[in-house]
Design a protein around this motif. Sequence first.
Motif, mmCIF file in Angstrom:
data_model
loop_
_atom_site.group_PDB
_atom_site.id
_atom_site.type_symbol
_atom_site.label_atom_id
_atom_site.label_comp_id
_atom_site.label_asym_id
_atom_site.label_seq_id
_atom_site.Cartn_x
_atom_site.Cartn_y
_atom_site.Cartn_z
ATOM 1 N N ASP A 7 70.373 12.746 46.818
ATOM 2 C CA ASP A 7 71.034 13.475 47.978
ATOM 3 C C ASP A 7 69.837 13.598 49.137
ATOM 4 O OD1 ASP A 7 72.609 14.773 49.934
ATOM 5 O OD2 ASP A 7 72.714 16.632 48.994
ATOM 6 N N PRO A 8 69.513 12.577 49.911
ATOM 7 C CA PRO A 8 68.238 12.634 50.766
ATOM 8 C C PRO A 8 68.582 13.908 51.889
ATOM 9 C CG PRO A 8 69.017 10.356 50.792
ATOM 10 C CD PRO A 8 70.124 11.302 49.735
ATOM 11 N N PRO A 9 67.299 14.444 52.364
ATOM 12 C CA PRO A 9 67.336 15.435 53.336
ATOM 13 C C PRO A 9 67.800 14.906 54.645
ATOM 14 C CG PRO A 9 65.112 14.727 52.835
ATOM 15 C CD PRO A 9 65.879 14.226 51.708
ATOM 16 N N PRO A 10 68.048 15.707 55.622
ATOM 17 C CA PRO A 10 68.271 15.070 56.871
ATOM 18 C C PRO A 10 67.092 14.260 57.667
ATOM 19 C CG PRO A 10 68.237 17.490 56.887
ATOM 20 C CD PRO A 10 67.988 17.014 55.620
ATOM 21 N N LYS A 11 67.408 13.698 58.616
ATOM 22 C CA LYS A 11 66.020 13.111 59.354
ATOM 23 C C LYS A 11 65.056 14.140 59.917
ATOM 24 C CE LYS A 11 68.817 9.091 60.352
ATOM 25 N NZ LYS A 11 69.223 7.927 61.503
ATOM 26 N N ASP A 12 65.792 15.333 60.345
ATOM 27 C CA ASP A 12 64.680 16.208 61.016
ATOM 28 C C ASP A 12 64.155 16.992 59.963
ATOM 29 O OD1 ASP A 12 67.201 17.615 60.326
ATOM 30 O OD2 ASP A 12 66.999 18.595 62.159
ATOM 31 N N TRP A 13 64.106 16.729 58.648
ATOM 32 C CA TRP A 13 63.890 17.676 57.412
ATOM 33 C C TRP A 13 62.156 17.891 57.815
ATOM 34 C CZ3 TRP A 13 60.696 16.036 53.032
ATOM 35 C CH2 TRP A 13 60.477 17.263 52.114
ATOM 36 N N ASP A 14 61.714 19.182 57.743
ATOM 37 C CA ASP A 14 60.149 19.498 57.937
ATOM 38 C C ASP A 14 59.657 19.899 56.744
ATOM 39 O OD1 ASP A 14 61.653 21.884 57.562
ATOM 40 O OD2 ASP A 14 61.217 22.673 59.647
ATOM 41 N N GLY A 15 60.350 19.845 55.589
ATOM 42 C CA GLY A 15 59.450 20.343 54.353
ATOM 43 C C GLY A 15 59.590 21.649 54.035
ATOM 44 N N VAL A 16 60.395 22.649 55.160
ATOM 45 C CA VAL A 16 60.378 24.067 54.953
ATOM 46 C C VAL A 16 61.558 24.164 53.670
ATOM 47 C CG1 VAL A 16 60.995 26.049 55.611
ATOM 48 C CG2 VAL A 16 59.703 24.655 57.167
ATOM 49 N N PHE A 17 61.060 25.111 52.903
ATOM 50 C CA PHE A 17 61.900 25.691 51.693
ATOM 51 C C PHE A 17 62.372 26.991 51.983
ATOM 52 C CE2 PHE A 17 62.804 27.708 47.611
ATOM 53 C CZ PHE A 17 63.692 26.836 47.025
ATOM 54 N N HIS A 18 63.742 27.401 51.842
ATOM 55 C CA HIS A 18 64.454 28.602 52.235
ATOM 56 C C HIS A 18 64.628 29.414 51.112
ATOM 57 C CE1 HIS A 18 65.048 28.165 56.528
ATOM 58 N NE2 HIS A 18 64.773 26.656 56.284
ATOM 59 N N LEU A 19 63.993 30.352 50.708
ATOM 60 C CA LEU A 19 64.100 31.134 49.513
ATOM 61 C C LEU A 19 65.322 32.088 49.718
ATOM 62 C CD1 LEU A 19 62.793 31.787 46.705
ATOM 63 C CD2 LEU A 19 61.588 33.715 47.790
ATOM 64 N N LYS A 20 66.601 32.091 49.151
ATOM 65 C CA LYS A 20 67.590 32.761 49.111
ATOM 66 C C LYS A 20 67.671 33.936 48.491
ATOM 67 C CE LYS A 20 69.301 28.772 51.329
ATOM 68 N NZ LYS A 20 69.502 29.076 52.741
ATOM 69 N N THR A 21 66.870 34.230 47.719
ATOM 70 C CA THR A 21 66.991 35.505 47.136
ATOM 71 C C THR A 21 65.677 36.275 47.289
ATOM 72 O OG1 THR A 21 66.085 34.793 44.933
ATOM 73 C CG2 THR A 21 68.407 34.855 45.155
ATOM 74 N N LYS A 22 65.471 37.848 46.934
ATOM 75 C CA LYS A 22 64.463 38.586 47.012
ATOM 76 C C LYS A 22 63.633 38.230 45.635
ATOM 77 C CE LYS A 22 66.300 42.131 50.264
ATOM 78 N NZ LYS A 22 66.758 43.236 50.301
#
Length: 698
Positions: free
Chosen positions: A683-698
């Motif tokens: 499932d490839p990331p979008p074209k504007d993917w910047d490599g940032v990972f979002h941590l959803k939990t504390k």
Amino acid sequence: MYTGVFNGIDRMILDYKFRYLQQEDPNDKIVLVSIDEKSLSYFNRNGMYWPWPREFYQIVTDYFRDSGAELVIYDILFDTPDFDRRNISGRMSDQRFLQSLDKTNNAILAFKSTANEDSAVDLSMNNEPLIEDFDIENDPPYTQPHILTSKPLDKFSEAATALGNTVMSPDEDGLIRSVHLFDSLAHKGYVPTLAMSAYLELQPDSVSLAWTNDGLRIGEQEIPLQDNGDYLINWYKKGGVQNGTFPYYSFQAIVKSAIQQLRNPDTEVEVPVPHSAFQDKIVILGASAAGLGDIKSTPMSSFEAFPGMEIQATLLNNLISENHVTELPLWMSIFILLLITGAIPYTIAYLRPAKGAITMVAILAVIIAAGLSLFAFNRIWFSTGFYLIIGTITYSGSAAHKYFAEEKQKKEIRSAFGQYVQPEFVEQLIAQPDLLQLGGQKKRLTVLFSDIAGFTTISEQKEPEELVSFLNEYLGAMTDIIFEHSGTVDKYIGDAVMAFWGAPIGQANHAELACRSTLKMMKKVNELAPQDTNIHSRFGIATGDMIVGNIGSYNRFNYTVLGDKVNLAARLEAANKKFGSSTMIAEQTYEDVKDQFYCRQLDLLVVKGKTKPVRVYELMADKSDPEAKQTEKIISIYQKGLEYYLSKNWDEAIEQFNQVLSLKPEDGPSQTYIERCHEFKKDPPPKDWDGVFHLKTK
């Protein structure tokens, strides 16, 4: 509000004020329908035993709809399917109630949560899409998340207009005096209590919500909250059926009325409870029978028992009428405190004993009279017990106020800091006692959070005595290492340790000291870990500007650090779990220590609660350690893999990370990135993917 030794007196005085300075219901808007002893007896005689079929609720729901009720609130948990009875299908009974909910379109159902004490609890079960959460501006006055313990069946939740939380926590003496208007449900957002949910349904859809310095703002209304975030309920008068605050109707009387009208739809029939009783009203349906376990203790319980639904009704009435208990403005509290602490010592110093005693009694009498008057007419409450005790203590102790003051101050400093900093630091604090003044200053420091991964497992395996012994040995060893590297232990939270460097005594190399301490702590944990366990520690380190000093109230404070970087370090400690790493450091820490330690970039990370990404690194080894030479090679290969990953060359990245695993088989970050690469291949990331990972939990 004041806490500690004054709580008991303040609560007792406040309870008496509510009981004997009563108010009338300002709205006449809410009616209660009670599942009472009379209803249980009536249906028992007719062969229907508790719990009743759901079609009973269908009958009363239709009756409320036909009566023109504005809202119908169920303080009952419909969390399990109905069951079959003689001549009654449980499935059909549920279906009838569901149809009534759909038609009514103004019903609010209850769910229940409880505070989550164990940070290791799996919270995924609480991501309940059917429970609406609210986005409230600003930071809340409390942060402890809740876990869901009971909710309506999904089909009922979908048919309901809204859902509300029934959780109510009593004070230490067992009385319910205050509630949270919202609770955080497993970090997914804020969910309202049952009464608040009803209140929001009465507001426009576009109404805004925000935490403020004074409480909670909903639209134009400012709802005052106590310092701990609780809403103090404003009781009106005694509860119950006879001459209580709200009109009560027995459940069985509603059923009788509904059945009589169904049998005679075309004629006017006199029924026990006519439609007019509910027209344009807010109806709350709940249990008041003692055997159903919903009787609560409140400040008004000495007059009449309070069912849980009547507490919700009182709270909702407070909100609708903006009839809140408020506190004195800050300037008034300060004035009273100054009057006591200034005037009473003055009378002792400059007046004869008799006149001094009369003056003191007069001052306290004025305070009591003012407290009674303000509460009776304006529902303004201030801590009378606090002022009475302070006045008495001031009067009795002012003559010897300075006796042994300096020696006592030294003893307090040693007691407060001897456990947390090195002895030479304590002596310096004694020489500079101004450092102990309440408040703080902005300084560039390094803060560390550590926690034992797998501590829940060892807790389950060991007896309490063994667990305490292990924990004491572990915390003692960690503290010794921190002291050895000139750190300050801020606090222990179970098996977690918080420490910082650079204060109270300044250190130019505070980031380096924190990292050296961490590497040694990691080795020590491996030595202490019981055999046949996978116990290890996780660390989070951040460097930057933060507030350091004595934070708290004038009668209780801690020397601690506050700020964005402190929160970041805590998030990084927890984020290790996502990467399989042991020590995660922030970018500013890395810049300070990259020449002394081997580090590798883990990710560009957006932690929970933030929008801007931060570059984070793993602290791996000391460059001066001869055993760590291979680390440089591992980092070089890993870095190539990371570059391939960021340029979306998944196969090349996987190859590089596998090379790392051949050198370091248990390398968590490499395993993590291999999994991500496989996911992105599918499932490839979008074209504007910047490599940032979002941590959803504390």
